[in-house]
Structure formats: structure tokens, C-alpha cells
Design an enzyme around this catalytic site. Structure first.
Site, PDB file in Angstrom:
ATOM      1  CB  CYS A  12      -0.909  -0.018   1.226  1.00 34.84           C
ATOM      2  SG  CYS A  12      -2.376   1.017   1.040  1.00 34.84           S
ATOM      3  CB  CYS A  88      -4.214   1.506  -1.331  1.00 41.17           C
ATOM      4  SG  CYS A  88      -2.469   1.858  -1.507  1.00 41.17           S
ATOM      5  CB  CYS A  96       6.214  -2.330  -8.086  1.00 41.44           C
ATOM      6  SG  CYS A  96       4.552  -2.056  -7.486  1.00 41.44           S
TER       7      CYS A  96
END
Length: 166
Positions: A12, A88, A96
Site C-alpha cells: 500500500c 490501495c 514497483c
């Protein structure tokens, strides 16, 4: 299920509420077959007290919970992840790190209970609601017959869990 322990990283943005609760639930409900961790792209550095309450309610030890950066899990000596789950919408859309081994990834979106304003009772109620929603998805996840499915089927199942109504 085999004796393999699957590593799961729940992401998140702030790593203070939803990802922390999901980490605890996967570790609790997944028993000896899953080891979950959580992290954030921009961790707050503090675990939300209402998230701690929810986690404690299922008997999970809260002493070692902490808000941490996802970079910790992109290091060479970090555990190799089998699954990456974003919880989220902000984290789902962020770039990422490259995870070693190319783990299966899925997005399971939940409303942010930490964004709820009002009395402690209102906030607590929001956390209880989201905690139950996460619990329902985790139950589906830990019951997947992972040893009998190929990677594509597991990916489809993980994404179906994310798409399922909360």
C-alpha cells in the site's frame, strides 16, 4: 497442500492500515503455508492504532508490526516473494521495484479506513468493515489449491479475488 511456504508481500502507499491488516490475516489464516509481509511506497512510519486493534482481535502479535518501505523487499537478501498484492489504488498504479522471481501479482482494492474522519467510534467502525472485507478475500486466497494450479490459473484466481465484491 504441500509443505511449501508461500511468501506474500502486501503493498500500500502508507503501510499503516490495510496492508498491515492483510499481512496479519494472511499469517493467521494461512497458518504454516503462507508467510506474509507488508510494505509501502511512502510509508508513514507508524502503524495506525485502529489497525493494531483489529489485528490484535484475531490474536496476532502486534509487537513487531511496523510501517516499512517496499525497498526492503527488493534487496538481494530479502525473502523471495511468490505473491505481490496491492491493496490501495495508489500503490496499484505506482512503478514497483522489480521483484526477483517475477511473483504473481494482483490488486485487491479496499477503501482507506485511515482516511475516515470523525469520532473514534466512527473510525473504529470503518476499520472493522475493511478488516472483514480483507478477511473475506484472504479466506479465498488461502484456500486456493495452489499445488494443483499452473501459474496462469493462479494469476486468474488471484485477480478474480480482487475483482470479487467486498
Amino acid at each position: 497442500m504441500s509443505d511449501k511456504i508461500y511468501n506474500v508481500l502486501v503493498l500500500c502507499t502508507g503501510n499503516s492500515a490495510r496492508s498491515i491488516m492483510a499481512e496479519a490475516l494472511i499469517n493467521t489464516m494461512g497458518k504454516a503455508h503462507f508467510r506474509a509481509y507488508s510494505a509501502g511506497s511512502h510509508p508513514t512510519g507508524k502503524v495506525n492504532r485502529f489497525a493494531i486493534e483489529q489485528v490484535a482481535s484475531v490474536g496476532y502479535a502486534v509487537d513487531n508490526l511496523r510501517s516499512k518501505n517496499w525497498d526492503e523487499f527488493a534487496q538481494v537478501d530479502a525473502p523471495k516473494m511468490d505473491f505481490i498484492i496491492t491493496v490501495c489504488d495508489n500503490a496499484a498504479g505506482e512503478m514497483c521495484p522489480v521483484w526477483p522471481g517475477h511473483p504473481i501479482s494482483a490488486h485487491w482494492g479496499f477503501e482507506d479506513p485511515a482516511a475516515v474522519e470523525g469520532s473514534d467510534e466512527v473510525k473504529r467502525s470503518a476499520f472493522e468493515k475493511v478488516f472483514k472485507q480483507i478477511m473475506n478475500k484472504v479466506q479465498l486466497f488461502v484456500n486456493l489449491p495452489l499445488t494443483t494450479l499452473d501459474k496462469n490459473a493462479i494469476t486468474r484466481e488471484m485477480r478474480a479475488i480482487g475483482d470479487a465484491p467486498v
